[in-house]
Design an enzyme around this catalytic site. Sequence first.
Site, PDB file in Angstrom:
ATOM      1  N   ASP A   1      63.672  18.202  80.684  1.00 43.04           N
ATOM      2  CA  ASP A   1      64.329  17.246  79.789  1.00 43.04           C
ATOM      3  C   ASP A   1      65.181  18.044  78.801  1.00 43.04           C
ATOM      4  OD1 ASP A   1      64.960  15.446  77.788  1.00 43.04           O
ATOM      5  OD2 ASP A   1      63.042  14.391  77.906  1.00 43.04           O
ATOM      6  N   HIS A   2      66.482  17.935  78.971  1.00 43.75           N
ATOM      7  CA  HIS A   2      67.391  18.776  78.166  1.00 43.75           C
ATOM      8  C   HIS A   2      67.449  18.329  76.708  1.00 43.75           C
ATOM      9  CE1 HIS A   2      70.135  21.899  77.574  1.00 43.75           C
ATOM     10  NE2 HIS A   2      71.047  21.642  78.488  1.00 43.75           N
ATOM     11  N   ARG A   3      66.836  17.163  76.380  1.00 40.12           N
ATOM     12  CA  ARG A   3      66.799  16.766  74.967  1.00 40.12           C
ATOM     13  C   ARG A   3      65.932  17.745  74.187  1.00 40.12           C
ATOM     14  NH1 ARG A   3      64.597  10.764  75.414  1.00 40.12           N
ATOM     15  NH2 ARG A   3      63.216  11.931  76.814  1.00 40.12           N
TER      16      ARG A   3
END
Length: 457
Positions: free
Chosen positions: A427-429
């Site tokens: 999850d690149h968040r």
Amino acid sequence: MKQFVIPELGENIHSATIVKVLIKPGDIVEIEQSVLEVETDKATIEVPSDVSGKVVEVKVKDGDQVEIGQAIFSVEDAGGASVASEAPKAEEPKVEEKTIVEEKQPTPQEQAVQAEKPAEPEAKALEQPTVALSGNLPSDSPKIIKIENQPPLSAQAAPAAPSVRRLAREIGVDVNEIKGTGPGGRISLDDVKFHSKRLHQQRNEIQHIRAEQHQEPLPDFSKYGDVETVAMSNIRYKTAEHLSYAWHTIPHVTQFDKADITQLEEFRKGYAKAAEKFGVKLTVTAILVKVIASAMKTFPQFNASVDMQNKSIVYKKYFNIGIAVDTEHGLIVPVVKNADTMNIIEITKEINVLAEKARNKKIGVADMQGGCFTISNLGGIGGTSFTPIVNSPEVAILGVSKGSIEPVYIDGKFEPRLMLPLSLSYDHRLIDGADAIRFLRWVIEALENPLKLIIEG
Ligand code: CAO
């Protein structure tokens, strides 16, 4: 007569579809005997009986939708005499006038006085015989409480003033689902409003996803040839919804790399006889569970969840690893709990037990909850690489493809090495690319040099 009712099947499960009724009138049932096969949103499971005796009447049939607490069949003792009710007469339900279900509306004056009083211990007013719970339940599940014909309620009634309850009722919110922020978990008007706002946002997100799913109407395929349309199972539908949600909300990136497992494989084969003594076959999946649990200790952002609503990150201090298991009734992800505290033999045994349960429809909802990270090993089947979808609300998943011998250039010459392709989706968040490759390199180094686990894990 004794009644068998649908027991609680897990958190947030209110109903199920009966796949198969396994008993009929005249059968003798025993405690713990499987009496129904049901499909919930999360799994197909067999439900064991908590009553014994001769089946008199079965009130449902295959395909029926049933609610938790709904009566399914009744039994009398095997000799034909009626079985005494589980609850002794003296403990028959005393339905008090004031319960959460039938709350007497206070006058405005009473309301003002009550609002000042500390929360009433309303659970006391609900003291009723509990319905026996059955095998598949987590031991800490709340007990079901039955008030004559009312639906079951949680024994832990929510502490809230009547005015707060009224607001919740008026806006259609179940006060028992709200987490109170006041002393002792007391629920305030603001808690109700916040909960309602959150539900509204979630509904919007789901509607948005559904709208996307339904955007394009299907063409009439029968114009081109024969077709057959079959209903989706609950598991397939929920898997589709869950994966669409994850795909829609999580900005995915997948990092690929390979681990040289030549030495590890030699060790695995060499250790096979010793493992047999423990009654197991050592597998790559079990070794990976141990390695990942250790890597998560070094990289805590991989053991976290993103809470966008509260603008916060939840870091977990436990290390539960989900394993994707391929079954004939769909993809199921049981969870190896506290994998960091287990050795690889124990992990192997646990995976075998969980995979067996998943494939034989014996898996309980509790077996599939509480995961922190998922491993999906498709290498036993094949493939060179793939991009797994993060199992929300987790933030990363490791895909494993088929290990194969490859020429690797070492010290000026090519050598045949057993290389294991790994695909880490994240999850690149929360996780940056540099973190992801550091994490994956740590995993690869631990596979190539297991001493790392002892020193750093
Ligand atoms: N590369 C090469 N061989 C592999 C391998 C890999 N990555 N992973 C497993 N194998 C081999 C094993 O060594 C074993 O071979 P031997 O019998 O010669 O020792 C064989 O494949 C079968 O292994 P297994 O499947 O019995 O055991 P496992 O612990 O490796 O896997 C489980 C367990 C539950 C992960 C697996 O059975 C399974 O269900 N995999 C599918 C997961 C899946 O569907 N993922 C997709 C999810 S997204 O749609």
